[in-house]
Enzyme design. Sequence first.
Site, short mmCIF file in Angstrom:
data_model
loop_
_atom_site.label_atom_id
_atom_site.label_comp_id
_atom_site.label_asym_id
_atom_site.label_seq_id
_atom_site.Cartn_x
_atom_site.Cartn_y
_atom_site.Cartn_z
N LYS A 53 10.65 -9.42 18.46
CA LYS A 53 11.04 -10.38 19.49
C LYS A 53 12.55 -10.54 19.49
O LYS A 53 13.16 -10.79 18.44
CB LYS A 53 10.37 -11.74 19.21
CG LYS A 53 10.76 -12.85 20.18
CD LYS A 53 10.19 -12.61 21.60
CE LYS A 53 10.76 -13.59 22.61
NZ LYS A 53 9.96 -14.77 22.83
N HIS A 75 7.40 -14.26 29.71
CA HIS A 75 7.39 -15.44 30.60
C HIS A 75 8.37 -15.32 31.77
O HIS A 75 9.30 -16.09 31.88
CB HIS A 75 7.61 -16.75 29.83
CG HIS A 75 8.65 -16.71 28.75
ND1 HIS A 75 9.94 -16.27 28.94
CD2 HIS A 75 8.57 -17.07 27.44
CE1 HIS A 75 10.59 -16.37 27.81
NE2 HIS A 75 9.80 -16.84 26.88
N HIS A 124 2.96 -19.53 20.61
CA HIS A 124 3.59 -20.22 19.46
C HIS A 124 2.53 -21.08 18.80
O HIS A 124 1.93 -21.93 19.48
CB HIS A 124 4.73 -21.12 19.93
CG HIS A 124 5.80 -20.39 20.68
ND1 HIS A 124 6.94 -19.90 20.08
CD2 HIS A 124 5.89 -20.05 21.99
CE1 HIS A 124 7.69 -19.29 20.99
NE2 HIS A 124 7.08 -19.37 22.16
N HIS A 141 13.07 -12.58 25.32
CA HIS A 141 13.32 -13.84 26.02
C HIS A 141 14.53 -13.55 26.93
O HIS A 141 15.66 -13.50 26.45
CB HIS A 141 13.62 -14.98 25.04
CG HIS A 141 13.83 -16.29 25.74
ND1 HIS A 141 12.92 -17.33 25.68
CD2 HIS A 141 14.81 -16.71 26.57
CE1 HIS A 141 13.35 -18.33 26.44
NE2 HIS A 141 14.50 -17.98 26.97
N LEU A 154 11.34 -23.39 28.64
CA LEU A 154 12.33 -22.37 28.95
C LEU A 154 11.66 -21.01 29.00
O LEU A 154 10.82 -20.73 28.14
CB LEU A 154 13.45 -22.38 27.90
CG LEU A 154 14.37 -23.61 27.99
CD1 LEU A 154 15.30 -23.67 26.80
CD2 LEU A 154 15.17 -23.61 29.30
N ASP A 168 2.66 -18.65 26.42
CA ASP A 168 3.85 -19.32 25.89
C ASP A 168 3.52 -20.76 25.50
O ASP A 168 4.39 -21.63 25.55
CB ASP A 168 5.02 -19.27 26.88
CG ASP A 168 6.34 -19.65 26.23
OD1 ASP A 168 6.45 -19.55 24.99
OD2 ASP A 168 7.27 -20.06 26.97
N HIS A 187 1.43 -13.99 24.31
CA HIS A 187 2.68 -14.72 23.95
C HIS A 187 2.30 -16.14 23.54
O HIS A 187 1.97 -16.97 24.39
CB HIS A 187 3.66 -14.76 25.12
CG HIS A 187 4.96 -15.44 24.78
ND1 HIS A 187 6.19 -14.84 24.97
CD2 HIS A 187 5.24 -16.65 24.25
CE1 HIS A 187 7.15 -15.65 24.57
NE2 HIS A 187 6.60 -16.78 24.13
C1 NCD Z 1 9.42 -22.03 23.06
C2 NCD Z 1 9.24 -22.81 21.76
O1 NCD Z 1 9.15 -24.03 21.81
O2 NCD Z 1 9.15 -22.18 20.70
N1 NCD Z 1 9.82 -22.94 24.09
C3 NCD Z 1 9.70 -22.75 25.42
O3 NCD Z 1 10.18 -23.59 26.17
N2 NCD Z 1 9.08 -21.71 25.92
C4 NCD Z 1 10.40 -20.95 22.86
C5 NCD Z 1 10.40 -19.93 23.97
O4 NCD Z 1 9.46 -19.17 24.13
O5 NCD Z 1 11.38 -19.91 24.71
ZN ZN Z 2 7.71 -18.49 23.89
#
Ligand code: NCD
Ligand code: ZN
Length: 343
Positions: free
Chosen positions: A99, A174, A15, A136, A219, A247, A13
């Site tokens: 997702k 998460h 970003h 999520h 989050l 995450d 997971h």
């Molecule tokens: C993630 C993001 O910034 O893309 N933020 C987070 O707090 N985890 C989005 C997500 O996975 O919820």
């Molecule tokens: Zn995420």
Amino acid sequence: MKTLTLTRPDDWHLHVRNGAVLKTVIAHTAKQFARAIIMPNLKPPVTTVLQAQAYREDILQAIPAGINFTPLMTLYMTAATTVEEIKLAAESSYIHAFKLYPAGATTNSDAGVADIKTIYPQLAALEKYDLPLLIHGEVVDEHCDIFDREREFVDTHLVAITRDFPALRVVLEHVTTLEAVQFVEFAGANIAATITPQHLLFNRNAILAGGIRPHFYCLPILKREQHRLALVKAATSGSSKFFLGTDSAPHLTTLKENACGCAGCYSAHAALELYAQAFETAGALDKLEGFASFYGADFYRLPRNSETVTLLKSAWKVPENYGTGDVSITPLLAGEELNWQLQ
Ligand code: NCD
Ligand code: ZN
């Protein structure tokens, strides 16, 4: 010096954004992990196989020469996702999941799903084509306390989704609560969960006690200590239902240190080191390899990696920030010391 050698891990997971931020962060992940599940919440979101193909090319371009790393792409589920697109995704060799973001739940989730019942045809298609759904798991009801949003999602939506699509492979992303852990433990083998380093290492005091610390805000939000303990127990249990998903979610420092700061912790700079710290504190370093390197690959039906990585027990100080020019990203535990270091 104490060392720990593991099969090279994967991040299930992640970003990485695009543009200058992608170029700043991708090397951190690529040097630690062989593969990563790439989240599709760009602006605009990655909703089609063609868009994912272009995004994949951008990521491959940004990887420093000589590093072997494979991005595993995902598509963003919306009410407008067609069954044809799901079939195309299932047939493509590089799309590994869809997702599901409840609309408004987190960063760049405006295009998400407002009412899960409206995507039942899409969920049926995912089940039929055997493509995992990554969730999520938080309700967005403004009347629901932010600390209860995951539990509420599990009780209502997750129970319904897993009942109505019993063969659908689901990753509850998460997880942050005892209730989510228990749900996953008691569900069938097709239901799994990822756990982040911050949710293993910190409880909500890290954000709020003794001053407000925006770099611990993500989050789903950090919870009470009893929930952190449940997560550590799950991650170190040796259960194949729980695996590594950082995450890592980079935001510019200026957007985190802000009157309305963005959600997301940047952890890619030291992902494995952070997990090693959490597992060592729990006296369970022997369980790290299954969690980091085996169970996720097995769930996604991909081969386990064959190379290895080695961590040294050698303290180092996390830099205050990463990036150049307009890009400055504050990493998790900026300026603090970590015990483990990737060789
Ligand atoms: C993630 C993001 O910034 O893309 N933020 C987070 O707090 N985890 C989005 C997500 O996975 O919820
Ligand atoms: Zn995420």
